[in-house]
Design a protein around this motif. Structure first.
Motif, PDB file in Angstrom:
ATOM      1  N   LEU A  71       0.823  -1.210   0.000  1.00 30.72           N
ATOM      2  CA  LEU A  71       0.000   0.000   0.000  1.00 30.72           C
ATOM      3  C   LEU A  71       0.857   1.258   0.000  1.00 30.72           C
ATOM      4  CD1 LEU A  71      -2.834  -1.056   2.491  1.00 30.72           C
ATOM      5  CD2 LEU A  71      -2.919  -0.990  -0.005  1.00 30.72           C
ATOM      6  N   PHE A  72       1.916   1.273   0.801  1.00 33.84           N
ATOM      7  CA  PHE A  72       2.824   2.418   0.813  1.00 33.84           C
ATOM      8  C   PHE A  72       3.502   2.588  -0.544  1.00 33.84           C
ATOM      9  CE2 PHE A  72       2.596   2.614   5.469  1.00 33.84           C
ATOM     10  CZ  PHE A  72       2.674   3.986   5.665  1.00 33.84           C
ATOM     11  N   THR A  73       3.856   1.473  -1.165  1.00 38.09           N
ATOM     12  CA  THR A  73       4.486   1.541  -2.479  1.00 38.09           C
ATOM     13  C   THR A  73       3.547   2.162  -3.504  1.00 38.09           C
ATOM     14  OG1 THR A  73       5.818  -0.421  -1.986  1.00 38.09           O
ATOM     15  CG2 THR A  73       5.558   0.185  -4.310  1.00 38.09           C
ATOM     16  N   LEU A  74       2.282   1.770  -3.487  1.00 37.61           N
ATOM     17  CA  LEU A  74       1.299   2.352  -4.404  1.00 37.61           C
ATOM     18  C   LEU A  74       1.109   3.844  -4.140  1.00 37.61           C
ATOM     19  CD1 LEU A  74      -1.383  -0.505  -4.411  1.00 37.61           C
ATOM     20  CD2 LEU A  74       0.277   0.045  -6.210  1.00 37.61           C
ATOM     21  N   PHE A  75       1.110   4.217  -2.868  1.00 37.37           N
ATOM     22  CA  PHE A  75       0.926   5.633  -2.531  1.00 37.37           C
ATOM     23  C   PHE A  75       2.092   6.480  -3.049  1.00 37.37           C
ATOM     24  CE2 PHE A  75       2.099   9.023   0.487  1.00 37.37           C
ATOM     25  CZ  PHE A  75       1.007   9.872   0.291  1.00 37.37           C
ATOM     26  N   PHE A  76       3.327   6.035  -2.790  1.00 30.14           N
ATOM     27  CA  PHE A  76       4.489   6.813  -3.234  1.00 30.14           C
ATOM     28  C   PHE A  76       4.599   6.828  -4.754  1.00 30.14           C
ATOM     29  CE2 PHE A  76       6.008   5.979   1.157  1.00 30.14           C
ATOM     30  CZ  PHE A  76       6.246   7.288   1.521  1.00 30.14           C
ATOM     31  N   PHE A  77       4.208   5.740  -5.404  1.00 23.15           N
ATOM     32  CA  PHE A  77       4.246   5.730  -6.861  1.00 23.15           C
ATOM     33  C   PHE A  77       3.209   6.698  -7.435  1.00 23.15           C
ATOM     34  CE2 PHE A  77       2.999   3.935 -11.013  1.00 23.15           C
ATOM     35  CZ  PHE A  77       4.236   3.979 -11.643  1.00 23.15           C
ATOM     36  N   TYR A  78       2.040   6.731  -6.823  1.00 23.08           N
ATOM     37  CA  TYR A  78       1.007   7.689  -7.254  1.00 23.08           C
ATOM     38  C   TYR A  78       1.497   9.123  -7.074  1.00 23.08           C
ATOM     39  CZ  TYR A  78      -3.323  10.403  -7.106  1.00 23.08           C
ATOM     40  OH  TYR A  78      -4.292  11.361  -7.319  1.00 23.08           O
ATOM     41  N   ARG A  79       2.200   9.369  -5.986  1.00 19.91           N
ATOM     42  CA  ARG A  79       2.736  10.712  -5.755  1.00 19.91           C
ATOM     43  C   ARG A  79       3.764  11.087  -6.814  1.00 19.91           C
ATOM     44  NH1 ARG A  79       6.356  11.929  -0.545  1.00 19.91           N
ATOM     45  NH2 ARG A  79       7.789  10.778  -1.900  1.00 19.91           N
ATOM     46  N   GLU A  80       4.610  10.146  -7.202  1.00 23.55           N
ATOM     47  CA  GLU A  80       5.612  10.429  -8.223  1.00 23.55           C
ATOM     48  C   GLU A  80       4.970  10.627  -9.595  1.00 23.55           C
ATOM     49  OE1 GLU A  80       8.844  11.024  -7.734  1.00 23.55           O
ATOM     50  OE2 GLU A  80       8.260  10.921  -5.622  1.00 23.55           O
ATOM     51  N   VAL A  81       3.907   9.896  -9.877  1.00 26.55           N
ATOM     52  CA  VAL A  81       3.212  10.081 -11.162  1.00 26.55           C
ATOM     53  C   VAL A  81       2.602  11.470 -11.237  1.00 26.55           C
ATOM     54  CG1 VAL A  81       1.246   9.307 -12.546  1.00 26.55           C
ATOM     55  CG2 VAL A  81       2.799   7.633 -11.530  1.00 26.55           C
ATOM     56  N   LYS A  82       2.041  11.941 -10.137  1.00 29.95           N
ATOM     57  CA  LYS A  82       1.508  13.303 -10.109  1.00 29.95           C
ATOM     58  C   LYS A  82       2.617  14.328 -10.295  1.00 29.95           C
ATOM     59  CE  LYS A  82      -1.533  14.656  -7.242  1.00 29.95           C
ATOM     60  NZ  LYS A  82      -2.245  15.000  -5.991  1.00 29.95           N
ATOM     61  N   HIS A  83       3.763  14.053  -9.699  1.00 28.21           N
ATOM     62  CA  HIS A  83       4.908  14.954  -9.849  1.00 28.21           C
ATOM     63  C   HIS A  83       5.369  15.005 -11.306  1.00 28.21           C
ATOM     64  CE1 HIS A  83       8.942  16.399  -7.932  1.00 28.21           C
ATOM     65  NE2 HIS A  83       8.267  17.374  -8.516  1.00 28.21           N
ATOM     66  N   ILE A  84       5.400  13.856 -11.970  1.00 33.92           N
ATOM     67  CA  ILE A  84       5.780  13.809 -13.383  1.00 33.92           C
ATOM     68  C   ILE A  84       4.773  14.575 -14.237  1.00 33.92           C
ATOM     69  CG2 ILE A  84       6.078  12.272 -15.371  1.00 33.92           C
ATOM     70  CD1 ILE A  84       7.156  10.174 -13.468  1.00 33.92           C
ATOM     71  N   TYR A  85       3.485  14.390 -13.950  1.00 39.13           N
ATOM     72  CA  TYR A  85       2.445  15.084 -14.711  1.00 39.13           C
ATOM     73  C   TYR A  85       2.541  16.602 -14.531  1.00 39.13           C
ATOM     74  CZ  TYR A  85      -2.202  16.399 -16.353  1.00 39.13           C
ATOM     75  OH  TYR A  85      -3.253  17.001 -17.018  1.00 39.13           O
ATOM     76  N   LYS A  86       2.984  17.025 -13.355  1.00 39.96           N
ATOM     77  CA  LYS A  86       3.078  18.454 -13.074  1.00 39.96           C
ATOM     78  C   LYS A  86       4.310  19.083 -13.737  1.00 39.96           C
ATOM     79  CE  LYS A  86       3.276  21.743  -9.225  1.00 39.96           C
ATOM     80  NZ  LYS A  86       3.290  21.899  -7.742  1.00 39.96           N
ATOM     81  N   LEU A  87       5.475  18.404 -13.677  1.00 42.82           N
ATOM     82  CA  LEU A  87       6.716  18.964 -14.193  1.00 42.82           C
ATOM     83  C   LEU A  87       7.005  18.595 -15.643  1.00 42.82           C
ATOM     84  CD1 LEU A  87       9.119  18.358 -11.151  1.00 42.82           C
ATOM     85  CD2 LEU A  87       7.898  20.452 -11.736  1.00 42.82           C
ATOM     86  N   GLY A  88       6.490  17.454 -16.067  1.00 45.55           N
ATOM     87  CA  GLY A  88       6.886  16.928 -17.365  1.00 45.55           C
ATOM     88  C   GLY A  88       8.007  15.916 -17.197  1.00 45.55           C
ATOM     89  N   ILE A  89       8.072  14.940 -18.099  1.00 46.63           N
ATOM     90  CA  ILE A  89       9.009  13.836 -17.927  1.00 46.63           C
ATOM     91  C   ILE A  89      10.458  14.304 -18.031  1.00 46.63           C
ATOM     92  CG2 ILE A  89       8.838  13.245 -20.372  1.00 46.63           C
ATOM     93  CD1 ILE A  89       9.364  10.829 -17.412  1.00 46.63           C
TER      94      ILE A  89
END
Length: 227
Positions: A107-125
């Protein structure tokens, strides 16, 4: 507990001859018969012996492979592989606690991965990958997903082999494939621990001593790399 052992003899004509040694006292006589009948001859190119030992007290499997290769030039080239692994993960009363911790970890892994995906969407790859610590975080997430997949596959592989042993106990079943996936799973865990330790330096950079260490490594990384 020792499972059946099997001996492979590979001839020059690419034929393979197999003998299964069942637990008992008759194996010595069977090996003597093979020696008398020239089971290993000039055309033999390799002899492999496989067996698996299980210690119930320590809950450890030892998957042993002994090989001797006979090249055309003569002599013999030995090879030994001993893989000791804990393939049974849930054997004691603490297994429910371990299972709970594993679920929380996922569950923690899914949460941190979701956070990183949002970060990528915000900044760009491209902007995201320019930051070193973002690459470390993404590497931890990807290796963690790989470890979870390997853990599940290894568990299914071990269960399949053990089911075959229970249903047909008088035929040899190789544990090599299960040992291979367990070793690969261990390598992936080592990569996760390495990246987590690197990330720990980021969390401790506010400490003056660790900041000094980071600065020293930053200026001396090239000579250290060449060393």
């Amino acid at each position: 507990m020792c499972f059946f052992s099997v001996i492979h003899s590979c001839k020059f004509s690419f034929h393979r001859y197999v003998i299964v040694l069942e637990p008992g006292l008759e194996n010595f006589k069977r090996v003597r018969v093979l020696e008398k009948n020239m089971w290993i001859e000039r055309r033999t190119r390799a002899v492999l012996t496989e067996f698996t030992i299980y210690n119930a007290q320590s809950n450890l499997f030892s998957i042993v492979t002994l090989a001797a290769e006979y090249p055309a030039t003569g002599a013999a080239i030995p090879y030994v592989s001993i893989q000791t692994a804990r393939l049974y993960d849930f054997t004691k009363t603490i297994m429910f606690f371990v299972l709970t911790i594993e679920v929380v970890f996922v569950l923690f892994t899914l949460f941190f991965f979701y956070r990183e995906v949002k970060h990528i969407y915000k900044l760009g790859i491209q902007a995201y990958l320019k930051e070193f610590w973002n690459c470390v975080e993404m590497g931890i997430s990807l290796f963690t997903f790989a470890a979870i997949a390997m853990y599940v596959y290894r568990t299914l592989t071990v269960r399949n082999v053990l089911d075959l042993v229970r249903h047909d106990p008088f035929n040899f079943k190789s544990f090599q494939f299960a040992g291979y996936w367990n070793e690969t799973y261990t390598f992936v865990l080592a990569m996760i621990v390495l990246l987590a330790n690197i990330k720990l330096n980021k969390l401790l950079r506010f400490n003056k001593r660790f900041s000094l260490l980071s600065s020293t490594l930053k200026y001396a990384y090239y000579p250290l790399l060449m060393f």
